[in-house]
Design an enzyme around this catalytic site. Structure first.
Site, PDB file in Angstrom:
ATOM      1  N   TYR A 103       0.696  25.129 -15.969  1.00  0.00           N
ATOM      2  CA  TYR A 103       1.282  26.499 -15.802  1.00  0.00           C
ATOM      3  C   TYR A 103       0.077  27.455 -16.619  1.00  0.00           C
ATOM      4  O   TYR A 103       0.350  28.831 -16.752  1.00  0.00           O
ATOM      5  CB  TYR A 103       2.473  26.891 -16.683  1.00  0.00           C
ATOM      6  CG  TYR A 103       2.608  25.971 -17.713  1.00  0.00           C
ATOM      7  CD1 TYR A 103       1.827  25.894 -19.154  1.00  0.00           C
ATOM      8  CD2 TYR A 103       3.503  24.686 -17.881  1.00  0.00           C
ATOM      9  CE1 TYR A 103       1.895  25.050 -20.057  1.00  0.00           C
ATOM     10  CE2 TYR A 103       3.473  23.796 -18.973  1.00  0.00           C
ATOM     11  CZ  TYR A 103       2.767  24.266 -20.082  1.00  0.00           C
ATOM     12  OH  TYR A 103       2.997  23.100 -21.200  1.00  0.00           O
ATOM     13  N   HIS A 152       3.754  19.905 -23.656  1.00  0.00           N
ATOM     14  CA  HIS A 152       4.925  19.678 -24.705  1.00  0.00           C
ATOM     15  C   HIS A 152       4.603  18.203 -25.020  1.00  0.00           C
ATOM     16  O   HIS A 152       5.091  17.898 -26.112  1.00  0.00           O
ATOM     17  CB  HIS A 152       6.048  20.219 -23.849  1.00  0.00           C
ATOM     18  CG  HIS A 152       7.313  19.747 -24.639  1.00  0.00           C
ATOM     19  ND1 HIS A 152       7.627  20.327 -25.825  1.00  0.00           N
ATOM     20  CD2 HIS A 152       7.944  18.239 -24.666  1.00  0.00           C
ATOM     21  CE1 HIS A 152       8.557  19.573 -26.552  1.00  0.00           C
ATOM     22  NE2 HIS A 152       8.862  18.518 -25.801  1.00  0.00           N
ATOM     23  N   ARG A 211      -0.526  26.113 -28.170  1.00  0.00           N
ATOM     24  CA  ARG A 211      -0.699  24.658 -28.179  1.00  0.00           C
ATOM     25  C   ARG A 211      -1.614  24.184 -27.320  1.00  0.00           C
ATOM     26  O   ARG A 211      -1.604  24.616 -26.063  1.00  0.00           O
ATOM     27  CB  ARG A 211       0.756  23.597 -28.275  1.00  0.00           C
ATOM     28  CG  ARG A 211       1.360  23.812 -26.970  1.00  0.00           C
ATOM     29  CD  ARG A 211       2.416  22.649 -26.780  1.00  0.00           C
ATOM     30  NE  ARG A 211       3.486  22.670 -26.032  1.00  0.00           N
ATOM     31  CZ  ARG A 211       3.826  23.036 -24.875  1.00  0.00           C
ATOM     32  NH1 ARG A 211       2.638  23.066 -24.281  1.00  0.00           N
ATOM     33  NH2 ARG A 211       4.996  23.405 -24.396  1.00  0.00           N
TER      34      ARG A 211
HETATM   35  C1  LIG Z   1      18.976  21.318 -23.836  1.00  0.00           C
HETATM   36  C2  LIG Z   1      17.839  20.522 -23.337  1.00  0.00           C
HETATM   37  N1  LIG Z   1      17.129  21.195 -22.123  1.00  0.00           N
HETATM   38  C3  LIG Z   1      16.107  20.864 -21.676  1.00  0.00           C
HETATM   39  C4  LIG Z   1      15.412  19.728 -22.529  1.00  0.00           C
HETATM   40  C5  LIG Z   1      13.854  19.326 -22.142  1.00  0.00           C
HETATM   41  N2  LIG Z   1      13.079  19.920 -22.850  1.00  0.00           N
HETATM   42  C6  LIG Z   1      12.382  19.263 -23.821  1.00  0.00           C
HETATM   43  S1  LIG Z   1      11.267  20.271 -24.763  1.00  0.00           S
HETATM   44  C7  LIG Z   1      11.496  21.349 -23.552  1.00  0.00           C
HETATM   45  C8  LIG Z   1      10.414  22.870 -23.933  1.00  0.00           C
HETATM   46  C9  LIG Z   1      10.915  23.515 -25.111  1.00  0.00           C
HETATM   47  O1  LIG Z   1       9.942  24.872 -25.186  1.00  0.00           O
HETATM   48  P1  LIG Z   1       9.689  25.083 -26.556  1.00  0.00           P
HETATM   49  O2  LIG Z   1      10.938  25.311 -27.413  1.00  0.00           O
HETATM   50  O3  LIG Z   1       8.748  26.412 -26.370  1.00  0.00           O
HETATM   51  O4  LIG Z   1       8.792  24.119 -27.363  1.00  0.00           O
HETATM   52  P2  LIG Z   1       7.117  23.653 -27.335  1.00  0.00           P
HETATM   53  O5  LIG Z   1       7.222  22.716 -25.954  1.00  0.00           O
HETATM   54  O6  LIG Z   1       6.380  24.737 -27.180  1.00  0.00           O
HETATM   55  O7  LIG Z   1       7.141  22.740 -28.496  1.00  0.00           O
HETATM   56  C10 LIG Z   1      12.587  21.168 -22.919  1.00  0.00           C
HETATM   57  C11 LIG Z   1      12.877  22.139 -21.668  1.00  0.00           C
HETATM   58  C12 LIG Z   1      16.175  19.270 -23.951  1.00  0.00           C
HETATM   59  N3  LIG Z   1      15.438  18.438 -24.546  1.00  0.00           N
HETATM   60  N4  LIG Z   1      17.255  19.849 -24.199  1.00  0.00           N
HETATM   61 MG   LIG Z   2       6.839  26.686 -26.788  1.00  0.00          MG
END
Ligand SMILES: Cc1ncc(C[n+]2csc(CCOP(=O)(O)OP(=O)(O)O)c2C)c(N)n1
Ligand SMILES: [Mg+2]
Length: 241
Positions: free
Chosen positions: A171, A163, A159
């Site tokens: 990062y 996020h 991406r």
């Molecule tokens: C249980 C929980 N922990 C933390 C969060 C905060 N959070 C939202 S998105 C995210 C990262 C998710 O990473 P990924 O699955 O790789 O998705 P991407 O950002 O690449 O779409 C986090 C830590 C949350 N929403 N729920």
């Molecule tokens: Mg991801």
């Protein structure tokens, strides 16, 4: 677009936003604010398909960050145990909200194998290649429809942005993002292939105009829809069964 902007005519009546957008009519069940929770929901939907004897297959999408959540593995266990028609799609875009997959997962080198203890077959796919994705999806659907149980696809993707607005994406280097855009962009790759196969610039322009029109229509639809009334604050929250 209406749901994203919190309007009454959105799929969740403007009260769900990007994280809780559902359409029963389109068999689309989110989105979830709890990272990874949609995997358990998708597994439950696959159970419903099997229970009802349909040939429908559930597809649960989650990021490589979400792949570290405990309920993902509880879901794998139940799906494998009951041979549920569920495809688990890990969108491995290398980053979660604050760090890289290598810093957050001991299985970063091969996420397609994280279903191994439950004998869930997994495949690593070039998620930036339309044809590779199509072919892998066909294999996974056929496997599920044959009653063999769940299947896992790790889609290698990327991406370009953080996020969300709260992720400045510090990062990684900007040069990495530029390099990916230049060498791996799936739309550019398809554009190049279609050009080679004879699609003219004129035809590309027509496609662009058509797509812009679809997006503009969606934006206009959203802008013309009012925000939900305050009296809707407590509706659509609980279904009494
Ligand atoms: C249980 C929980 N922990 C933390 C969060 C905060 N959070 C939202 S998105 C995210 C990262 C998710 O990473 P990924 O699955 O790789 O998705 P991407 O950002 O690449 O779409 C986090 C830590 C949350 N929403 N729920
Ligand atoms: Mg991801």
């Amino acid at each position: 677009m209406a749901e994203l902007t919190g309007r009454k005519d959105g799929y969740s009546h403007g009260k769900g936003g990007s994280m809780h957008m559902f359409s029963r009519e389109k068999n689309f069940y989110g989105g979830h604010g709890i990272v990874g929770a949609q995997v358990a929901i998708g597994t439950g939907l696959a159970f419903a398909n099997k229970y009802r004897g349909t040939d429908e297959v559930g597809v649960a999408y989650f990021g490589e960050g979400a792949a570290q959540q405990g309920q993902v593995y509880e879901s794998f266990n139940l799906a494998a145990l009951h041979k549920l028609p569920c495809i688990y799609v890990i969108e491995n875009n290398r980053y979660g909200m604050g760090t890289s997959v290598e810093r957050s997962s001991a299985a970063a080198h091969n996420l397609s194998e994280i279903g191994a203890p439950w004998k869930i077959p997994g495949r690593k796919v070039d998620g930036m290649d339309l044809f590779a994705v199509h072919e892998a999806a066909q294999e996974a659907v056929a496997y599920c429809r044959a009653g063999k149980g769940p299947f896992l696809l790790e889609m290698e993707t990327y991406r370009y942005r953080g996020h969300s607005m709260s992720d400045p994406a510090r990062y990684r280097d900007r040069s990495e993002v530029e390099e990916m855009r230049r060498t791996r962009d799936p739309i550019e790759a398809l554009h190049k292939l279609l050009s080679e196969k004879g699609t003219s610039d004129e035809e590309f322009k027509e496609i662009d105009v058509e797509v812009k029109q679809i997006v503009n229509d969606a934006a206009e639809f959203a802008q013309n829809s009012p925000e939900p009334d305050l009296s809707e604050l407590w509706t659509d929250i609980l279904v009494e069964a």
